[in-house]
Design a protein around this motif. Sequence first.
Motif, mmCIF file in Angstrom:
data_model
loop_
_atom_site.group_PDB
_atom_site.id
_atom_site.type_symbol
_atom_site.label_atom_id
_atom_site.label_comp_id
_atom_site.label_asym_id
_atom_site.label_seq_id
_atom_site.Cartn_x
_atom_site.Cartn_y
_atom_site.Cartn_z
ATOM 1 N N LEU A 45 -63.271 -8.463 -7.729
ATOM 2 C CA LEU A 45 -63.039 -7.571 -8.868
ATOM 3 C C LEU A 45 -61.763 -7.911 -9.630
ATOM 4 C CD1 LEU A 45 -63.712 -3.959 -7.551
ATOM 5 C CD2 LEU A 45 -64.993 -5.221 -9.262
ATOM 6 N N MET A 48 -62.432 -4.601 -14.431
ATOM 7 C CA MET A 48 -63.653 -4.161 -13.768
ATOM 8 C C MET A 48 -63.360 -3.023 -12.796
ATOM 9 S SD MET A 48 -66.900 -4.630 -13.429
ATOM 10 C CE MET A 48 -68.235 -4.291 -12.263
ATOM 11 N N PHE A 49 -62.250 -3.154 -12.088
ATOM 12 C CA PHE A 49 -61.856 -2.069 -11.177
ATOM 13 C C PHE A 49 -61.681 -0.760 -11.943
ATOM 14 C CE2 PHE A 49 -58.731 0.532 -8.936
ATOM 15 C CZ PHE A 49 -59.249 0.557 -7.655
ATOM 16 N N MET A 76 -64.963 0.684 -12.958
ATOM 17 C CA MET A 76 -65.658 1.315 -11.838
ATOM 18 C C MET A 76 -65.060 2.679 -11.510
ATOM 19 S SD MET A 76 -66.618 -1.752 -9.188
ATOM 20 C CE MET A 76 -67.414 -0.590 -8.089
#
Lengths: 208, 208
Positions: free
Chosen positions: A181, A185-186, A189
Amino acid sequence: MKKPTAAALDISTEERIKEAARKMFLQKGYAATRVRDIAQEAGINIALLNYYFRSKEKLFDLVMLEKLQQFAGELRHIMQEETTSLLEKVARFADFYIDLLLAQPELPLFIFSELRANPEKLASTIGVKKVVQESRFAEQLRAELAANHNPANPLQLVMSLMGLAVFPFVARPLLQVIGGLEDAMFAAMMQERKRLLPQWFGAMLKAV
Amino acid sequence: MKKPTAAALDISTEERIKEAARKMFLQKGYAATRVRDIAQEAGINIALLNYYFRSKEKLFDLVMLEKLQQFAGELRHIMQEETTSLLEKVARFADFYIDLLLAQPELPLFIFSELRANPEKLASTIGVKKVVQESRFAEQLRAELAANHNPANPLQLVMSLMGLAVFPFVARPLLQVIGGLEDAMFAAMMQERKRLLPQWFGAMLKAV
DNA sequence: AAAAAAATTAAATGTCTGTTTAAAATTAAT
DNA sequence: ATTAATTTTAAACAGACATTTAATTTTTTT
């Protein structure tokens, strides 16, 4: 005699030191942080740190207290609200904490690590005990479990709720490697997680 | 010339030092641990630490590697098993990790804290990436989400699974205060959690 | 403008910390 | 039984560290 300094219009030396201390302590913890690091980060002479805050430990206690209150403070309001449902509270909890931790990702690891070192500094958080055990939230949780004939200890659900929101930030270095990740992207999420968390929690309440 | 010492029947000095190091590093972390603490705990002269392990850091690396492998090792076996179902894997995961952490409650906080300090020491765990992304478990998880028309990122479920098992140990000091939990009660709840975790996970898979 | 107070600095202080040294004690090899 | 190798010890070392001191500069008060 004490503090006739009135014209502190922009950021004062004292606040600069505090900010540097926040940054360094959160990043590296108490033991690994050098007062020289803090002084350099703040752009001041080391002696000023003791001039304003007496000692490294006193400065740390200030930061710690501030962060503990940040961590525990809003919880009270959310969980004691009379007019929101259980799942609305869960949604507000997820919203608030995920936003807080996206802004300060090192917060939980800092708190848990330093609490392990000296658990007595937890004093300022004892108010949270009532929030968990006697709040409107606690009532609603017990009622909902009873309605579903779910015999699970309510504290199990509280642990899980906190874990679902906080754990990704604690395990972030590990997760970013094993998940491949990147930061963006983290973050994405974690935003998705705000939506998932109440759904999951609702499902868990019914899972007997 | 190197090690003709054969009669090391009981516990050797080297192992005594390692055990003391495990205890102190896990308890207080690298930065807060003094080599003198380790020496005293092991009942040896400080110089022996460097005699056997060269430096504090080399000794730490040994302990860290050992603990990382403990933490990540069994995961491989559980998650790659061909004959177990998804929820059986979850149950095995919960069993294994909760037992591991009941025996070593400081393990996760130790790993996450020290990993924050130097993330490069994660090297030995990169194998876990494959376990999460390419294992039988990963396949089964994707299939199960698809079958339920659940669009959630599988990694969200992995995070949650880990968090549900590990987080209580990370937040233990906080949880024991806000929950008024004694050690025995905490342990009992973790046992109950082995049963709850697969139920919860099953419910979460279906929560769209 | 002079005096007082507050803020800042460079340098010093003493303690702590990881590591090394050199000698002594123990164990193994000849 | 000597000799050599290994293990252990007490002491010293050098650098890091938090804190203090005393002097200087800046700001505020009179």
